[in-house]
Design a protein around this motif. Structure first.
Motif, mmCIF file in Angstrom:
data_model
loop_
_atom_site.group_PDB
_atom_site.id
_atom_site.type_symbol
_atom_site.label_atom_id
_atom_site.label_comp_id
_atom_site.label_asym_id
_atom_site.label_seq_id
_atom_site.Cartn_x
_atom_site.Cartn_y
_atom_site.Cartn_z
ATOM 1 N N GLU A 83 -11.788 3.832 -2.868
ATOM 2 C CA GLU A 83 -11.390 5.233 -3.000
ATOM 3 C C GLU A 83 -10.319 5.390 -4.072
ATOM 4 O OE1 GLU A 83 -12.288 6.874 1.502
ATOM 5 O OE2 GLU A 83 -10.220 6.321 1.006
ATOM 6 N N ASP A 84 -10.315 6.572 -4.721
ATOM 7 C CA ASP A 84 -9.279 6.820 -5.720
ATOM 8 C C ASP A 84 -7.979 7.233 -5.030
ATOM 9 O OD1 ASP A 84 -9.382 9.573 -5.106
ATOM 10 O OD2 ASP A 84 -10.792 10.003 -6.733
ATOM 11 N N ALA A 85 -6.943 7.440 -5.824
ATOM 12 C CA ALA A 85 -5.609 7.697 -5.272
ATOM 13 C C ALA A 85 -5.582 8.943 -4.397
ATOM 14 C CB ALA A 85 -4.603 7.818 -6.406
ATOM 15 N N ASP A 86 -6.248 10.022 -4.842
ATOM 16 C CA ASP A 86 -6.242 11.262 -4.061
ATOM 17 C C ASP A 86 -6.918 11.075 -2.709
ATOM 18 O OD1 ASP A 86 -4.897 12.570 -6.065
ATOM 19 O OD2 ASP A 86 -6.708 13.426 -6.979
ATOM 20 N N GLN A 87 -8.037 10.365 -2.704
ATOM 21 C CA GLN A 87 -8.751 10.111 -1.444
ATOM 22 C C GLN A 87 -7.900 9.279 -0.487
ATOM 23 O OE1 GLN A 87 -12.160 8.385 -3.551
ATOM 24 N NE2 GLN A 87 -13.501 9.863 -2.521
ATOM 25 N N LEU A 88 -7.177 8.313 -1.042
ATOM 26 C CA LEU A 88 -6.334 7.453 -0.201
ATOM 27 C C LEU A 88 -5.208 8.242 0.458
ATOM 28 C CD1 LEU A 88 -6.060 4.285 -2.473
ATOM 29 C CD2 LEU A 88 -7.327 4.472 -0.331
ATOM 30 N N VAL A 89 -4.596 9.148 -0.306
ATOM 31 C CA VAL A 89 -3.498 9.936 0.251
ATOM 32 C C VAL A 89 -4.004 10.896 1.322
ATOM 33 C CG1 VAL A 89 -1.742 11.675 -0.292
ATOM 34 C CG2 VAL A 89 -2.048 9.696 -1.791
ATOM 35 N N ARG A 90 -5.230 11.410 1.137
ATOM 36 C CA ARG A 90 -5.810 12.258 2.187
ATOM 37 C C ARG A 90 -6.079 11.442 3.448
ATOM 38 N NH1 ARG A 90 -8.556 14.762 -2.152
ATOM 39 N NH2 ARG A 90 -10.456 13.524 -1.788
ATOM 40 N N ARG A 91 -6.520 10.214 3.265
ATOM 41 C CA ARG A 91 -6.808 9.336 4.422
ATOM 42 C C ARG A 91 -5.516 8.893 5.096
ATOM 43 N NH1 ARG A 91 -11.123 6.104 6.095
ATOM 44 N NH2 ARG A 91 -12.350 6.470 4.198
ATOM 45 N N PHE A 92 -4.499 8.572 4.279
ATOM 46 C CA PHE A 92 -3.226 8.063 4.790
ATOM 47 C C PHE A 92 -2.092 8.927 4.222
ATOM 48 C CE2 PHE A 92 -5.962 4.190 4.413
ATOM 49 C CZ PHE A 92 -6.127 3.949 5.771
ATOM 50 N N PRO A 93 -1.735 10.020 4.870
ATOM 51 C CA PRO A 93 -0.727 10.952 4.333
ATOM 52 C C PRO A 93 0.660 10.342 4.151
ATOM 53 C CG PRO A 93 -2.029 11.991 6.074
ATOM 54 C CD PRO A 93 -2.376 10.536 6.093
ATOM 55 N N TRP A 94 0.943 9.237 4.833
ATOM 56 C CA TRP A 94 2.242 8.593 4.710
ATOM 57 C C TRP A 94 2.367 7.758 3.426
ATOM 58 C CZ3 TRP A 94 0.550 3.669 4.476
ATOM 59 C CH2 TRP A 94 -0.585 3.326 5.233
ATOM 60 N N LEU A 95 1.262 7.609 2.692
ATOM 61 C CA LEU A 95 1.195 6.734 1.527
ATOM 62 C C LEU A 95 1.591 7.469 0.247
ATOM 63 C CD1 LEU A 95 0.130 3.927 0.395
ATOM 64 C CD2 LEU A 95 -2.056 5.111 0.038
ATOM 65 N N SER A 96 2.398 6.822 -0.592
ATOM 66 C CA SER A 96 2.668 7.335 -1.933
ATOM 67 C C SER A 96 1.733 6.639 -2.918
ATOM 68 C CB SER A 96 4.117 7.071 -2.346
ATOM 69 O OG SER A 96 4.273 7.267 -3.741
ATOM 70 N N ALA A 97 1.042 7.424 -3.742
ATOM 71 C CA ALA A 97 0.088 6.859 -4.700
ATOM 72 C C ALA A 97 0.721 6.632 -6.069
ATOM 73 C CB ALA A 97 -1.123 7.772 -4.818
ATOM 74 N N GLU A 98 2.037 6.603 -6.125
ATOM 75 C CA GLU A 98 2.716 6.375 -7.408
ATOM 76 C C GLU A 98 2.256 5.040 -8.012
ATOM 77 O OE1 GLU A 98 7.229 5.345 -8.988
ATOM 78 O OE2 GLU A 98 6.987 6.564 -7.172
ATOM 79 N N GLY A 99 1.708 5.090 -9.224
ATOM 80 C CA GLY A 99 1.241 3.888 -9.902
ATOM 81 C C GLY A 99 -0.070 3.331 -9.384
ATOM 82 N N ILE A 100 -0.728 4.062 -8.491
ATOM 83 C CA ILE A 100 -1.975 3.587 -7.882
ATOM 84 C C ILE A 100 -3.166 4.324 -8.495
ATOM 85 C CG2 ILE A 100 -3.313 3.437 -5.730
ATOM 86 C CD1 ILE A 100 -0.919 1.517 -5.951
ATOM 87 N N THR A 101 -4.184 3.573 -8.875
ATOM 88 C CA THR A 101 -5.419 4.158 -9.392
ATOM 89 C C THR A 101 -6.490 4.217 -8.310
ATOM 90 O OG1 THR A 101 -4.914 3.288 -11.590
ATOM 91 C CG2 THR A 101 -7.191 3.984 -11.189
ATOM 92 N N ALA A 102 -6.570 3.160 -7.494
ATOM 93 C CA ALA A 102 -7.596 3.108 -6.440
ATOM 94 C C ALA A 102 -7.193 2.087 -5.398
ATOM 95 C CB ALA A 102 -8.962 2.758 -7.031
ATOM 96 N N GLY A 103 -7.940 2.067 -4.308
ATOM 97 C CA GLY A 103 -7.710 1.089 -3.244
ATOM 98 C C GLY A 103 -9.007 0.783 -2.530
ATOM 99 N N ALA A 104 -9.110 -0.427 -1.995
ATOM 100 C CA ALA A 104 -10.271 -0.828 -1.197
ATOM 101 C C ALA A 104 -9.836 -0.933 0.254
ATOM 102 C CB ALA A 104 -10.826 -2.162 -1.685
ATOM 103 N N TYR A 105 -10.543 -0.236 1.126
ATOM 104 C CA TYR A 105 -10.159 -0.150 2.535
ATOM 105 C C TYR A 105 -11.291 -0.657 3.422
ATOM 106 C CZ TYR A 105 -9.218 2.020 7.092
ATOM 107 O OH TYR A 105 -9.040 2.242 8.437
ATOM 108 N N GLY A 106 -10.954 -1.602 4.296
ATOM 109 C CA GLY A 106 -11.927 -2.139 5.243
ATOM 110 C C GLY A 106 -11.983 -1.294 6.503
ATOM 111 N N ARG A 107 -13.051 -0.527 6.644
ATOM 112 C CA ARG A 107 -13.145 0.380 7.792
ATOM 113 C C ARG A 107 -13.437 -0.364 9.092
ATOM 114 N NH1 ARG A 107 -17.194 4.844 5.258
ATOM 115 N NH2 ARG A 107 -18.367 2.912 4.911
#
Length: 388
Positions: free
Chosen positions: A120-144
């Motif tokens: 997921e891209d940075a915006d998707q990650l922040v929507r999934r995890f509102p406590w997360l700051s995406a500063e300097g983040i382009t994407a993340g891989a999450y194991g569901r």
């Protein structure tokens, strides 16, 4: 004393080999030699006790998938009261722009093996995890699913308890010598003065594996590397937090009412640990980890460190990957070494694979040929990119 198989190292890797030897029908004599029977300094019990499928190469993914399947049928395998407290919280591995190509490549390998990982891209990650700051983040891989953490000591004790019903001789001693006659290992000497004649020797000595191989006159690029794990408290409790890995290498995950963090050891100057060095390097928390945590999770600006511990990785300096299988010239000396931080999660698969190799003459369930010693002899790296 003579044994058909002597296993050096009685923590999770050695215990898994012994367990699956019996499961595969091996009826010969087995000695399991362990110098630290309380496992006070074992890599197994001092690890972060996590399991993931987010590796860069298919073979590592398959090893952990075998263990995951075992977790799913733990009570069937070890009895109705078997419980290792497995919490399927997932991994979240973050990448900046520079790390994105590797993250994508790793994700493709994971998807090809059927892992439940989303990119997921940075915006998707922040929507999934509102406590997360995406500063300097382009994407993340999450194991569901299929990733998380568990009780390492409980897992080890399941295997050790099961071995007591399987006619395994437990020997408390340190190995001081290994005798060879040409291309055969013939015996193992102990600090107790005993000598064990051996048909096969399995090196499952964890961080000490390089020294054990050297006793047999064999080169193995595995050494102990010191790793600090810190425990801290925070006001905020994030029940949905996975094991988060920042691009800096700093990781954090929940553990009940507290959090565990680490990954601050610098690559430059990271060398072999002194065998008795289990002193915590507190400046790593204050100077390296805390600023990263406060940036990535703003609520962690105010946290309280409580305690910490040190464990030793069995670090493969060639390629941070396991060495599994027999020596090509000394065929009765078998390696199960160099897992570089993911040995606990892969030990059952390696135990099963080596048992199949010894009993049946080949790998059947998980093919570990790619991890063979030949690459060590040739200096040919089989590199795992996702080392945590």
């Amino acid at each position: 004393m003579r044994y058909d198989i002597v296993i050096i190292g009685g923590a999770i890797v050695g215990s898994s080999v012994a367990y699956y030897l019996r499961e595969e029908g091996f009826s010969g004599s087995i000695a399991l030699v362990e110098r630290d029977p309380q496992f006070a300094h074992a890599a197994t019990t001092l690890s972060l006790a996590s399991i993931r499928q987010q590796f860069s190469i298919p073979e590592n993914i398959r090893l952990s998938q075998f263990t995951l399947k075992l977790f799913r049928r733990l009570k069937e395998e070890f009895g109705a009261d078997a419980d290792i407290g497995f919490r399927e919280g997932g991994y979240l591995i973050l990448a900046g722009e520079n790390g994105l190509p590797i993250l994508k490549s790793n994700h493709e390998a994971q998807m090809a093996e059927g892992a439940d990982i989303v990119l997921e891209d940075a915006d998707q990650l922040v929507r999934r995890f509102p406590w997360l700051s995406a500063e300097g983040i382009t994407a993340g891989a999450y194991g569901r699913s299929g990733e998380g953490w568990f009780d390492a000591h409980a897992m080890l004790m399941l295997f050790r308890k099961a071995l007591r019903q399987k006619k395994i001789d437990f020997i408390t001693a340190d190995v001081t010598g290994i005798e060879r006659q040409g291309d055969r290992v013939t015996s193992v000497s102990l600090d107790s003065g005993d000598r064990l004649e051996a048909g096969i020797v399995v090196n499952a000595a964890g961080p000490n594996a390089g020294k054990v191989a050297a006793l047999a006159g064999l080169a193995l690029p595995v050494e102990p590397r010191k790793r600090n794990v810190f425990v801290f408290e925070a006001r905020e409790k994030y029940a949905d937090m996975p094991l988060l890995v920042d691009p800096s290498g700093i990781y954090v995950r929940p553990e009940g009412s507290v959090y565990l963090t680490g990954g601050a050891e610098p690559e430059e100057g990271d060398g072999p640990a002194a065998p008795g060095d289990f002193e915590v390097d507190w400046p790593l928390f204050e100077e390296v980890i805390w600023p990263v945590l406060a940036t990535r999770i703003p609520a962690f600006e105010a946290i309280k460190p409580t305690r910490a511990w040190v464990g030793h990785y069995d670090y493969n300096t060639l390629d941070q990957n396991a060495v599994i299988g027999p020596h090509p010239e000394v065929g009765d000396f078998i390696f199960a070494n160099g897992f570089s931080g993911h040995g606990l999660q892969q030990a059952p698969a390696v135990g099963k694979a080596l048992a199949e190799l010894i009993v049946h003459g080949g790998y059947r369930t998980v093919d570990c040929s790619a991890f063979g010693y030949s690459r060590v002899a040739e200096g040919r790296a089989f590199r795992e990119l996702n080392v945590i």
